[in-house]
Scaffold this motif. Structure first.
Motif, PDB file in Angstrom:
ATOM      1  N   ILE A 135      10.411   1.644 -15.630  1.00  0.00           N
ATOM      2  CA  ILE A 135      10.449   2.320 -14.526  1.00  0.00           C
ATOM      3  C   ILE A 135       8.979   2.893 -14.192  1.00  0.00           C
ATOM      4  N   LYS A 136       8.131   2.826 -15.263  1.00  0.00           N
ATOM      5  CA  LYS A 136       6.637   3.305 -15.134  1.00  0.00           C
ATOM      6  C   LYS A 136       6.008   2.190 -14.352  1.00  0.00           C
ATOM      7  N   GLY A 137       6.487   0.847 -14.856  1.00  0.00           N
ATOM      8  CA  GLY A 137       5.982  -0.375 -13.944  1.00  0.00           C
ATOM      9  C   GLY A 137       6.459  -0.612 -12.680  1.00  0.00           C
ATOM     10  N   LYS A 138       7.522   0.010 -12.262  1.00  0.00           N
ATOM     11  CA  LYS A 138       8.200  -0.027 -11.072  1.00  0.00           C
ATOM     12  C   LYS A 138       7.214   0.894 -10.070  1.00  0.00           C
ATOM     13  N   ILE A 139       6.929   2.022 -10.915  1.00  0.00           N
ATOM     14  CA  ILE A 139       6.352   3.114 -10.109  1.00  0.00           C
ATOM     15  C   ILE A 139       4.709   2.775  -9.642  1.00  0.00           C
ATOM     16  N   ASP A 140       4.280   2.017 -10.818  1.00  0.00           N
ATOM     17  CA  ASP A 140       2.832   1.463 -10.743  1.00  0.00           C
ATOM     18  C   ASP A 140       2.711   0.528  -9.518  1.00  0.00           C
ATOM     19  N   THR A 141       3.920  -0.401  -9.387  1.00  0.00           N
ATOM     20  CA  THR A 141       3.923  -1.218  -8.549  1.00  0.00           C
ATOM     21  C   THR A 141       4.086  -0.538  -7.006  1.00  0.00           C
ATOM     22  N   PHE A 142       4.841   0.292  -6.853  1.00  0.00           N
ATOM     23  CA  PHE A 142       4.882   1.055  -5.735  1.00  0.00           C
ATOM     24  C   PHE A 142       3.651   1.618  -5.200  1.00  0.00           C
ATOM     25  N   ASN A 143       2.886   2.414  -6.272  1.00  0.00           N
ATOM     26  CA  ASN A 143       1.565   3.199  -5.774  1.00  0.00           C
ATOM     27  C   ASN A 143       0.584   2.090  -5.647  1.00  0.00           C
ATOM     28  N   ASN A 144       0.602   0.893  -6.120  1.00  0.00           N
ATOM     29  CA  ASN A 144      -0.507  -0.396  -5.649  1.00  0.00           C
ATOM     30  C   ASN A 144      -0.073  -0.740  -4.474  1.00  0.00           C
ATOM     31  N   ASP A 145       1.210  -0.928  -4.001  1.00  0.00           N
ATOM     32  CA  ASP A 145       1.439  -1.190  -2.609  1.00  0.00           C
ATOM     33  C   ASP A 145       1.203  -0.252  -1.659  1.00  0.00           C
ATOM     34  N   LEU A 146       1.426   1.075  -2.007  1.00  0.00           N
ATOM     35  CA  LEU A 146       1.237   1.878  -1.017  1.00  0.00           C
ATOM     36  C   LEU A 146      -0.213   2.086  -0.599  1.00  0.00           C
ATOM     37  N   ALA A 147      -1.145   1.906  -1.748  1.00  0.00           N
ATOM     38  CA  ALA A 147      -2.548   1.971  -1.656  1.00  0.00           C
ATOM     39  C   ALA A 147      -3.209   0.775  -0.697  1.00  0.00           C
ATOM     40  N   THR A 148      -2.371  -0.348  -0.828  1.00  0.00           N
ATOM     41  CA  THR A 148      -2.825  -1.448   0.182  1.00  0.00           C
ATOM     42  C   THR A 148      -2.111  -1.069   1.482  1.00  0.00           C
ATOM     43  N   TYR A 149      -1.078  -0.646   1.399  1.00  0.00           N
ATOM     44  CA  TYR A 149      -0.722  -0.159   2.979  1.00  0.00           C
ATOM     45  C   TYR A 149      -1.577   0.737   3.668  1.00  0.00           C
ATOM     46  N   LYS A 150      -1.956   1.713   2.961  1.00  0.00           N
ATOM     47  CA  LYS A 150      -3.114   2.800   3.258  1.00  0.00           C
ATOM     48  C   LYS A 150      -4.221   2.221   3.872  1.00  0.00           C
ATOM     49  N   GLN A 151      -4.634   1.167   3.276  1.00  0.00           N
ATOM     50  CA  GLN A 151      -5.953   0.549   3.392  1.00  0.00           C
ATOM     51  C   GLN A 151      -5.313  -0.623   4.834  1.00  0.00           C
ATOM     52  N   ASP A 152      -4.669  -1.217   4.840  1.00  0.00           N
ATOM     53  CA  ASP A 152      -4.174  -1.776   6.090  1.00  0.00           C
ATOM     54  C   ASP A 152      -4.009  -1.012   7.458  1.00  0.00           C
ATOM     55  N   VAL A 153      -3.295   0.121   7.062  1.00  0.00           N
ATOM     56  CA  VAL A 153      -3.406   1.047   8.496  1.00  0.00           C
ATOM     57  C   VAL A 153      -4.642   1.746   8.740  1.00  0.00           C
ATOM     58  N   GLY A 154      -5.542   1.942   7.670  1.00  0.00           N
ATOM     59  CA  GLY A 154      -6.853   2.372   7.815  1.00  0.00           C
ATOM     60  C   GLY A 154      -7.834   1.455   8.753  1.00  0.00           C
ATOM     61  N   ASP A 155      -7.565   0.237   8.330  1.00  0.00           N
ATOM     62  CA  ASP A 155      -8.360  -0.892   8.890  1.00  0.00           C
ATOM     63  C   ASP A 155      -7.839  -1.040  10.523  1.00  0.00           C
ATOM     64  N   LEU A 156      -6.319  -0.811  10.582  1.00  0.00           N
ATOM     65  CA  LEU A 156      -5.927  -0.961  11.873  1.00  0.00           C
ATOM     66  C   LEU A 156      -6.470  -0.082  12.732  1.00  0.00           C
ATOM     67  N   LYS A 157      -6.627   1.153  12.393  1.00  0.00           N
ATOM     68  CA  LYS A 157      -7.097   2.483  13.014  1.00  0.00           C
ATOM     69  C   LYS A 157      -8.602   2.370  13.262  1.00  0.00           C
ATOM     70  N   ASP A 158      -9.483   1.728  12.230  1.00  0.00           N
ATOM     71  CA  ASP A 158     -10.970   1.820  12.471  1.00  0.00           C
ATOM     72  C   ASP A 158     -11.519   0.413  13.070  1.00  0.00           C
ATOM     73  N   LEU A 159     -10.844  -0.877  13.149  1.00  0.00           N
ATOM     74  CA  LEU A 159     -11.260  -1.790  13.392  1.00  0.00           C
ATOM     75  C   LEU A 159     -11.793  -1.651  15.124  1.00  0.00           C
ATOM     76  N   ASN A 160     -12.757  -2.431  15.525  1.00  0.00           N
ATOM     77  CA  ASN A 160     -12.961  -2.628  16.877  1.00  0.00           C
ATOM     78  C   ASN A 160     -12.104  -3.479  17.634  1.00  0.00           C
ATOM     79  N   CYS A 161     -10.889  -2.873  18.072  1.00  0.00           N
ATOM     80  CA  CYS A 161      -9.976  -3.879  18.550  1.00  0.00           C
ATOM     81  C   CYS A 161     -10.280  -4.646  19.985  1.00  0.00           C
ATOM     82  N   SER A 162     -10.996  -3.932  20.640  1.00  0.00           N
ATOM     83  CA  SER A 162     -11.405  -4.492  21.829  1.00  0.00           C
ATOM     84  C   SER A 162     -12.233  -5.843  21.818  1.00  0.00           C
ATOM     85  N   SER A 163     -13.160  -5.919  20.721  1.00  0.00           N
ATOM     86  CA  SER A 163     -13.993  -7.101  20.494  1.00  0.00           C
ATOM     87  C   SER A 163     -13.065  -7.967  19.667  1.00  0.00           C
TER      88      SER A 163
END
Length: 233
Positions: A135-163
């Motif tokens: 279960i700790k391994g599954k939780i680690d997987t969740f936390n790692n994927d959540l960090a990736t998701y957070k980074q993806d959303v952060g990029d989506l928010k910050d990138l210069n989408c008009s260019s």
């Protein structure tokens, strides 16, 4: 001990383990046809370069292509999306990280404490300890994927989408994929607790109940023998 097992088993059932990202929230509604443009960029050149690398990788992974008309639509509308729904989602993810960490940390801590108590009673905890590792391994997987998701959303928010409307679209597709991955991760944790750990706890409780019953019978038998001896005298 029996009460401890009962309360723990109940907690495992009712704990809100499944990730609660709404499928109708921002990512479910944002599309290349409903976005507005943005000139927001990172002031950290190192972070910006890293973000550019990630965006380039997403373009390749999702093979994102937009017609001129689609690109113009993204440029026209993505700024509003970045400052509204996407920004709100970024804040929700931070809250999710805090709440999930608390729930999962509490889950593992309670299981480990239970193992310690069971060991003092001489009960075999090998199976439960093995399940805690899983279960700790599954939780680690969740936390790692959540960090990736957070980074993806952060990029989506910050990138210069008009260019870079294509990069924006690729990042959007990446966040959608990561969101579903998180839903699957959360379900895997919930199912493992329900279908594996909970039955193990039930077996342990049954073992303790049986031992307590045997001890009660011995105590009752000793009392009966003592009374008979006293009566005979």
């Amino acid at each position: 001990m029996k009460q401890f097992l009962k309360s723990l088993s109940t907690a495992l059932v009712v704990a809100p383990l499944l990730v609660t990202l709404s499928t109708t929230y921002t990512l479910g509604m944002v599309s290349a046809e409903t976005m507005t443009g943005s000139n927001q960029t990172s002031t950290d050149t190192t972070t910006e370069k890293t973000m550019e690398d990630r965006i380039t990788q997403r373009k390749a992974e999702f093979k994102t292509k937009l017609t001129t008309l689609q690109q113009n639509r993204v440029k026209l509308r993505c700024k509003q999306a970045q400052g509204g729904g996407i920004k709100s989602l970024d804040g929700r993810i931070k809250g999710l990280q805090t709440s999930r960490k608390e729930v999962y940390t509490n889950l593992v801590d309670r299981l480990n404490k239970l193992v310690d108590k069971l060991k003092t009673k001489g009960i075999d905890t090998t199976k439960l300890e093995s399940e805690i590792t899983v279960i700790k391994g599954k939780i680690d997987t969740f936390n790692n994927d959540l960090a990736t998701y957070k980074q993806d959303v952060g990029d989506l928010k910050d990138l210069n989408c008009s260019s870079d409307p294509v990069g924006f679209k690729a990042s959007l597709e990446s966040t959608r994929t990561e969101r579903q991955t998180l839903v699957n991760d959360g379900k895997a944790i919930k199912d493992y607790v329900k279908n594996t750990i909970k039955p193990t706890l039930k077996d342990i409780r049954g073992q303790i109940d049986a031992e307590n019953k045997t001890e009660d019978n011995k105590t009752s038998s000793n009392k009966t023998s003592s009374n008979q001896t006293s009566g005979g005298q």
